[in-house]
Design a protein around this motif. Structure first.
Motif, PDB file in Angstrom:
ATOM      1  N   VAL A  24      34.301  36.057  37.461  1.00  0.00           N
ATOM      2  CA  VAL A  24      35.092  36.445  36.288  1.00  0.00           C
ATOM      3  C   VAL A  24      36.125  37.512  36.637  1.00  0.00           C
ATOM      4  O   VAL A  24      37.322  37.338  36.412  1.00  0.00           O
ATOM      5  CB  VAL A  24      34.168  36.945  35.153  1.00  0.00           C
ATOM      6  CG1 VAL A  24      34.993  37.378  33.944  1.00  0.00           C
ATOM      7  CG2 VAL A  24      33.180  35.862  34.753  1.00  0.00           C
ATOM      8  N   ILE A  25      35.676  38.612  37.195  1.00  0.00           N
ATOM      9  CA  ILE A  25      36.554  39.769  37.367  1.00  0.00           C
ATOM     10  C   ILE A  25      37.549  39.568  38.500  1.00  0.00           C
ATOM     11  O   ILE A  25      38.718  39.951  38.395  1.00  0.00           O
ATOM     12  CB  ILE A  25      35.703  41.034  37.598  1.00  0.00           C
ATOM     13  CG1 ILE A  25      34.853  41.308  36.359  1.00  0.00           C
ATOM     14  CG2 ILE A  25      36.572  42.238  37.912  1.00  0.00           C
ATOM     15  CD1 ILE A  25      33.863  42.421  36.533  1.00  0.00           C
ATOM     16  N   ALA A  26      37.115  38.966  39.600  1.00  0.00           N
ATOM     17  CA  ALA A  26      37.985  38.833  40.771  1.00  0.00           C
ATOM     18  C   ALA A  26      39.200  37.954  40.514  1.00  0.00           C
ATOM     19  O   ALA A  26      40.162  37.991  41.284  1.00  0.00           O
ATOM     20  CB  ALA A  26      37.188  38.278  41.950  1.00  0.00           C
ATOM     21  N   LYS A  27      39.200  37.178  39.442  1.00  0.00           N
ATOM     22  CA  LYS A  27      40.328  36.304  39.131  1.00  0.00           C
ATOM     23  C   LYS A  27      41.484  37.049  38.467  1.00  0.00           C
ATOM     24  O   LYS A  27      42.557  36.477  38.289  1.00  0.00           O
ATOM     25  CB  LYS A  27      39.863  35.165  38.218  1.00  0.00           C
ATOM     26  CG  LYS A  27      38.838  34.247  38.874  1.00  0.00           C
ATOM     27  CD  LYS A  27      38.403  33.147  37.930  1.00  0.00           C
ATOM     28  CE  LYS A  27      37.374  32.238  38.585  1.00  0.00           C
ATOM     29  NZ  LYS A  27      36.925  31.157  37.674  1.00  0.00           N
ATOM     30  N   ASN A  28      41.269  38.294  38.089  1.00  0.00           N
ATOM     31  CA  ASN A  28      42.303  39.092  37.424  1.00  0.00           C
ATOM     32  C   ASN A  28      42.455  40.410  38.173  1.00  0.00           C
ATOM     33  O   ASN A  28      41.484  41.160  38.320  1.00  0.00           O
ATOM     34  CB  ASN A  28      41.919  39.343  35.958  1.00  0.00           C
ATOM     35  CG  ASN A  28      43.062  39.932  35.155  1.00  0.00           C
ATOM     36  OD1 ASN A  28      43.771  40.824  35.608  1.00  0.00           O
ATOM     37  ND2 ASN A  28      43.246  39.435  33.945  1.00  0.00           N
ATOM     38  N   SER A  29      43.653  40.675  38.654  1.00  0.00           N
ATOM     39  CA  SER A  29      43.875  41.887  39.451  1.00  0.00           C
ATOM     40  C   SER A  29      43.672  43.153  38.629  1.00  0.00           C
ATOM     41  O   SER A  29      43.186  44.167  39.149  1.00  0.00           O
ATOM     42  CB  SER A  29      45.289  41.864  40.041  1.00  0.00           C
ATOM     43  OG  SER A  29      46.260  41.780  39.007  1.00  0.00           O
TER      44      SER A  29
END
Length: 316
Positions: A24-29
């Motif tokens: 989830v988080i790694a897909k958004n800088s």
């Protein structure tokens, strides 16, 4: 068996929170930056707690003193991070808001084109009749006119391509400047603090499992100390995510009962870890079981509060 114990405890502790990070988080800088910020602020709070513990020597052996101020500093820095987050992101439009405005602008432009085409229908008919009449007189100049038309069309195509590129660039810039979802942002910050907690508090204990032999908890002699610590650390890392989501929601919507729930639960779960101390009145089962029940209840309460406030499906 030591390597098996090491990797087993490692995966038990960090698998859920790292899976959430990479899926989830790694897909958004922006969420990654917030995660790093959450871990940094947690480390600063622990550093201040350590300084406070160091400057008061008589209280170094009093666990209730250490835990109370440690939790207090963590909650203070959580609020400071929320103020920084609200200052930087609350005024920015969300990605869904940008998509809505683009869609509305496209509809408005289509309506204007339809109105222009409808108003100029009579003019188009007159121009077509004039062209038919002029074609009979200009048969000798057809080649030159075709060349001019093709050149004009090429210029129009170039202009349209440039406009499309400008629109794409502006759309990308707007997407980059858009703020992420508030719930995901608070969860990302909680993941950062949870991972930092796991590596700092459990990393040194976990490394000892690579040595020869094993250790058992004096409060629970039949349970491996490393496995017991990994389970408690798992619960604590998940609770850090829940604490941050509930606290940020409480601060943002001014529902201070959520903030009170976070602070009270944080104190209770931290003090419950004292049941693992090697005394006659302590029990590791009471610590692990109670913290596990509180973790499950906190996760359920967090989901319920998000659904009740429509924070998961809310566009803005």
């Amino acid at each position: 068996m030591t390597q098996v114990l090491f990797y087993g405890c490692l995966f038990i502790t960090f698998s859920p929170i790292l899976a959430f990070f990479f899926m989830v988080i790694a897909k958004n800088s922006q969420l990654v930056i917030l995660t790093i910020g959450g871990s940094f602020f947690w480390l600063v709070s622990i550093l201040i707690s350590a300084i406070w513990w160091y400057i008061i020597p008589p209280m170094r052996e009093q666990w209730w003193f250490i835990i109370s101020f440690s939790v207090l500093f963590q909650e203070i820095f959580r609020y400071i991070f929320y103020r920084l987050y609200s200052y930087g992101f609350n005024d920015r439009p969300s990605l869904n808001q940008i998509k809505e405005t683009r869609h509305q602008m496209a509809l408005d432009s289509m309506r204007k084109r339809k109105q222009q085409n409808g108003g100029s229908s009579s003019n188009e008919i007159e121009s077509i009749n004039n062209e038919i009449n002029n074609n009979n007189n200009n048969n000798n100049n057809d080649d030159d006119e075709n060349k001019e038309i093709t050149e004009e069309e090429k210029e129009k195509i170039k202009i349209e391509k440039q406009k499309q590129r400008e629109i794409e660039i502006s759309a990308r810039l707007e997407t980059l400047s858009a703020r992420p979802n508030h719930t995901l942002s608070s969860a990302a910050i909680g993941v950062g603090s949870g991972v930092a907690y796991g590596f700092i508090m459990f990393g040194s204990i976990l490394w000892e499992s690579t040595g020869p032999g094993t250790l058992f908890s004096p409060a629970c002699p039949t349970v491996n100390l490393f496995m017991l610590s990994s389970i408690i650390t798992l619960f604590m890392t998940l609770l850090h995510v829940v604490y941050n989501v509930l606290a940020f929601q409480g601060y943002r919507s001014k529902k201070y009962h959520l903030v009170a729930f976070v602070i009270i639960t944080h104190f209770v779960t931290t003090y419950l870890t004292l049941l693992n101390l090697p005394t006659k009145t302590t029990s590791c089962f009471g610590s692990v079981f109670t913290v596990g029940v509180i973790t499950l209840f906190s996760v359920g309460f967090c989901i319920f509060s998000l659904l009740k406030s429509d924070s998961i499906t809310k566009i803005h």
